[in-house]
Scaffold this motif. Structure first.
Motif, PDB file in Angstrom:
ATOM      1  N   ASN A  99       0.832  -1.203   0.000  1.00 17.01           N
ATOM      2  CA  ASN A  99       0.000   0.000   0.000  1.00 17.01           C
ATOM      3  C   ASN A  99       0.864   1.250   0.000  1.00 17.01           C
ATOM      4  O   ASN A  99       0.507   2.271  -0.596  1.00 17.01           O
ATOM      5  CB  ASN A  99      -0.896   0.016   1.246  1.00 17.01           C
ATOM      6  N   HIS A 100       1.992   1.157   0.676  1.00 12.71           N
ATOM      7  CA  HIS A 100       2.904   2.297   0.774  1.00 12.71           C
ATOM      8  C   HIS A 100       3.477   2.677  -0.591  1.00 12.71           C
ATOM      9  O   HIS A 100       3.532   3.861  -0.937  1.00 12.71           O
ATOM     10  CB  HIS A 100       4.024   1.948   1.752  1.00 12.71           C
ATOM     11  N   ILE A 101       3.892   1.687  -1.368  1.00 12.53           N
ATOM     12  CA  ILE A 101       4.427   1.953  -2.707  1.00 12.53           C
ATOM     13  C   ILE A 101       3.379   2.665  -3.559  1.00 12.53           C
ATOM     14  O   ILE A 101       3.674   3.675  -4.229  1.00 12.53           O
ATOM     15  CB  ILE A 101       4.872   0.634  -3.377  1.00 12.53           C
ATOM     16  N   ALA A 102       2.151   2.161  -3.542  1.00 10.71           N
ATOM     17  CA  ALA A 102       1.084   2.772  -4.329  1.00 10.71           C
ATOM     18  C   ALA A 102       0.820   4.208  -3.873  1.00 10.71           C
ATOM     19  O   ALA A 102       0.653   5.118  -4.698  1.00 10.71           O
ATOM     20  CB  ALA A 102      -0.184   1.932  -4.208  1.00 10.71           C
ATOM     21  N   ALA A 103       0.800   4.423  -2.563  1.00 12.78           N
ATOM     22  CA  ALA A 103       0.501   5.756  -2.030  1.00 12.78           C
ATOM     23  C   ALA A 103       1.602   6.753  -2.364  1.00 12.78           C
ATOM     24  O   ALA A 103       1.319   7.900  -2.733  1.00 12.78           O
ATOM     25  CB  ALA A 103       0.300   5.669  -0.519  1.00 12.78           C
ATOM     26  N   VAL A 104       2.859   6.349  -2.238  1.00 16.82           N
ATOM     27  CA  VAL A 104       3.977   7.250  -2.536  1.00 16.82           C
ATOM     28  C   VAL A 104       3.968   7.634  -4.018  1.00 16.82           C
ATOM     29  O   VAL A 104       4.211   8.796  -4.375  1.00 16.82           O
ATOM     30  CB  VAL A 104       5.323   6.604  -2.146  1.00 16.82           C
ATOM     31  N   ALA A 105       3.686   6.662  -4.877  1.00 18.53           N
ATOM     32  CA  ALA A 105       3.651   6.947  -6.314  1.00 18.53           C
ATOM     33  C   ALA A 105       2.591   8.001  -6.627  1.00 18.53           C
ATOM     34  O   ALA A 105       2.860   8.981  -7.337  1.00 18.53           O
ATOM     35  CB  ALA A 105       3.380   5.663  -7.091  1.00 18.53           C
ATOM     36  N   LEU A 162       1.855  -7.293 -14.464  1.00 19.95           N
ATOM     37  CA  LEU A 162       0.756  -8.200 -14.137  1.00 19.95           C
ATOM     38  C   LEU A 162       0.290  -8.001 -12.700  1.00 19.95           C
ATOM     39  O   LEU A 162      -0.701  -8.601 -12.277  1.00 19.95           O
ATOM     40  CB  LEU A 162       1.189  -9.654 -14.342  1.00 19.95           C
ATOM     41  N   ASN A 163       1.009  -7.171 -11.981  1.00 20.15           N
ATOM     42  CA  ASN A 163       0.695  -6.909 -10.578  1.00 20.15           C
ATOM     43  C   ASN A 163      -0.079  -5.596 -10.466  1.00 20.15           C
ATOM     44  O   ASN A 163       0.430  -4.544 -10.854  1.00 20.15           O
ATOM     45  CB  ASN A 163       2.001  -6.829  -9.775  1.00 20.15           C
ATOM     46  N   PRO A 164      -1.324  -5.622  -9.947  1.00 17.48           N
ATOM     47  CA  PRO A 164      -2.139  -4.396  -9.917  1.00 17.48           C
ATOM     48  C   PRO A 164      -1.506  -3.254  -9.132  1.00 17.48           C
ATOM     49  O   PRO A 164      -1.612  -2.086  -9.537  1.00 17.48           O
ATOM     50  CB  PRO A 164      -3.437  -4.868  -9.253  1.00 17.48           C
ATOM     51  N   THR A 165      -0.837  -3.559  -8.019  1.00 15.15           N
ATOM     52  CA  THR A 165      -0.217  -2.505  -7.216  1.00 15.15           C
ATOM     53  C   THR A 165       0.920  -1.843  -7.970  1.00 15.15           C
ATOM     54  O   THR A 165       1.008  -0.608  -8.036  1.00 15.15           O
ATOM     55  CB  THR A 165       0.300  -3.087  -5.889  1.00 15.15           C
ATOM     56  N   LEU A 166       1.790  -2.667  -8.544  1.00 15.45           N
ATOM     57  CA  LEU A 166       2.933  -2.114  -9.277  1.00 15.45           C
ATOM     58  C   LEU A 166       2.483  -1.417 -10.559  1.00 15.45           C
ATOM     59  O   LEU A 166       3.076  -0.405 -10.950  1.00 15.45           O
ATOM     60  CB  LEU A 166       3.941  -3.222  -9.587  1.00 15.45           C
ATOM     61  N   GLN A 167       1.449  -1.924 -11.181  1.00 17.86           N
ATOM     62  CA  GLN A 167       0.925  -1.262 -12.375  1.00 17.86           C
ATOM     63  C   GLN A 167       0.394   0.126 -12.023  1.00 17.86           C
ATOM     64  O   GLN A 167       0.636   1.099 -12.740  1.00 17.86           O
ATOM     65  CB  GLN A 167      -0.185  -2.104 -12.997  1.00 17.86           C
ATOM     66  N   PHE A 168      -0.317   0.217 -10.899  1.00 21.38           N
ATOM     67  CA  PHE A 168      -0.830   1.512 -10.446  1.00 21.38           C
ATOM     68  C   PHE A 168       0.322   2.478 -10.182  1.00 21.38           C
ATOM     69  O   PHE A 168       0.275   3.651 -10.575  1.00 21.38           O
ATOM     70  CB  PHE A 168      -1.674   1.325  -9.182  1.00 21.38           C
ATOM     71  N   ALA A 169       1.351   1.986  -9.499  1.00 16.17           N
ATOM     72  CA  ALA A 169       2.503   2.842  -9.195  1.00 16.17           C
ATOM     73  C   ALA A 169       3.191   3.297 -10.479  1.00 16.17           C
ATOM     74  O   ALA A 169       3.578   4.464 -10.612  1.00 16.17           O
ATOM     75  CB  ALA A 169       3.480   2.096  -8.293  1.00 16.17           C
ATOM     76  N   LYS A 170       3.351   2.382 -11.430  1.00 17.43           N
ATOM     77  CA  LYS A 170       3.984   2.731 -12.706  1.00 17.43           C
ATOM     78  C   LYS A 170       3.150   3.756 -13.463  1.00 17.43           C
ATOM     79  O   LYS A 170       3.687   4.718 -14.042  1.00 17.43           O
ATOM     80  CB  LYS A 170       4.179   1.480 -13.565  1.00 17.43           C
ATOM     81  N   ASP A 171       1.830   3.574 -13.452  1.00 16.44           N
ATOM     82  CA  ASP A 171       0.941   4.526 -14.130  1.00 16.44           C
ATOM     83  C   ASP A 171       1.062   5.922 -13.537  1.00 16.44           C
ATOM     84  O   ASP A 171       0.759   6.916 -14.211  1.00 16.44           O
ATOM     85  CB  ASP A 171      -0.509   4.057 -14.042  1.00 16.44           C
ATOM     86  N   ASN A 172       1.483   5.985 -12.283  1.00 14.34           N
ATOM     87  CA  ASN A 172       1.668   7.288 -11.624  1.00 14.34           C
ATOM     88  C   ASN A 172       3.121   7.748 -11.635  1.00 14.34           C
ATOM     89  O   ASN A 172       3.506   8.631 -10.869  1.00 14.34           O
ATOM     90  CB  ASN A 172       1.123   7.228 -10.199  1.00 14.34           C
ATOM     91  N   GLY A 173       3.918   7.122 -12.506  1.00 18.15           N
ATOM     92  CA  GLY A 173       5.257   7.631 -12.779  1.00 18.15           C
ATOM     93  C   GLY A 173       6.390   7.046 -11.969  1.00 18.15           C
ATOM     94  O   GLY A 173       7.525   7.513 -12.083  1.00 18.15           O
TER      95      GLY A 173
END
Length: 303
Positions: free
Chosen positions: A66-72, A97-108
């Protein structure tokens, strides 16, 4: 980061013979993408990063963090570049293929995947120097976001209206949230932390920040360790959502509420107690967890 000012508190009925009442502080509703304790932990860290005119945020986390997604997301919203040091070099090929990492990547967020062995050195000076050589200057936010500024943010969870509760309950990952609750609690209140992972190191981490000793860790409900779950926990989460219209995540809040309800039904709280449980968010990880459950032919968490 715009968030709601008055966090709603919802009472949920738990059948018991001791007139115990359970309330949930819906910190999960603070922000759609930086919910719960992640918002609290990042608030003053972002202010400090801006004050020192840092351009980049660097932090650490796992595949469902959750932290990775929030920081991104917070980094993008506040004009920072973000760098995520991700535990598990094997994830590099499966990141999208990982929703959390995909979200973080989409946010740069820029990822740097490292082995679990190397990840254990994340707090060493040499490792930090290597990261500075690789990425240049950055503002470092620890894994899980816990540092002095994070604790300061978590001290704002409790308000004067919350002084009426006898027990304050929260999930424990890195110790920042419970430390903030301890520091802002009243002398008549007991703070109960429900660790999501095994190990006795958490007490040492909490003692670095906590100013009083009115707290206790309840280590009976980690279900085998971090991100470990079973059908009993899944059934509880789905039943809780159906009964109270409150979604819980399987890594943190699900385990905490399972423990609280179990202790209420076993009459382990004083008669007439009022309990406030802090819902710290973390719901973004459910999608990824459901994919793991599906692969194991286990029941899914209803969303």
């Amino acid at each position: 980061m715009n968030a709601i000012d008055n966090v709603p508190i919802q009472e949920v009925f738990v059948k018991n013979d001791n007139d115990i009442r359970l309330f949930i502080k819906r910190e999960d509703l603070i922000h759609p993408f930086i919910s719960g304790n992640k918002y609290r932990k990042l608030k003053y860290n972002l202010k400090e990063a801006k004050r020192i005119e840092s351009k980049s945020l660097l932090t650490f986390g796992g595949a469902f963090s959750n932290h990775i997604a929030a920081v991104a997301f917070a980094g993008k919203q506040n004009g920072f570049k973000t760098i995520g040091i991700i535990r598990g070099e094997e994830l590099a090929e499966k990141a999208l293929l990982n929703p959390t990492l995909q979200f973080a990547k989409d946010n740069g967020m820029l990822f740097y995947f490292i082995s679990r062995e190397l990840y254990r050195n994340k707090t060493s000076i040499d490792f930090k120097d290597d990261l500075k050589n690789k990425f240049g200057d950055f503002y470092l936010i620890p894994e899980g976001g816990t540092n002095k500024l994070a604790v300061q943010g978590c001290e704002e969870i409790l308000t004067k209206e919350d002084y009426q509760y006898n027990y304050i309950c929260c999930c424990v990952g890195t110790g920042g949230t419970i430390s903030g609750l301890i520091n802002s609690s009243q002398s008549h209140q007991k703070i109960l932390g429900f660790p999501a992972l095994k190990g006795d190191f958490l007490s040492r981490e909490i003692l670095k920040f906590a100013k009083t000793n009115n707290w206790e860790l309840i280590s009976d409900y980690h279900f085998g360790g971090y991100a470990k779950i079973n059908e009993s926990l899944i059934a509880f989460i789905n039943r809780f959502q159906s009964d109270h219209n409150i979604l819980l995540d399987p890594i943190y809040t699900g385990k905490m509420l399972y423990g609280i309800v179990d202790k209420i039904q076993k009459n382990q709280f004083e008669k007439g107690s009022k309990i406030l449980a802090i819902h710290s968010g973390g719901l973004q990880g459910i999608v990824g967890m459901n994919e793991k459950l599906k692969a194991k032919n286990l029941p899914l968490i209803n969303m």
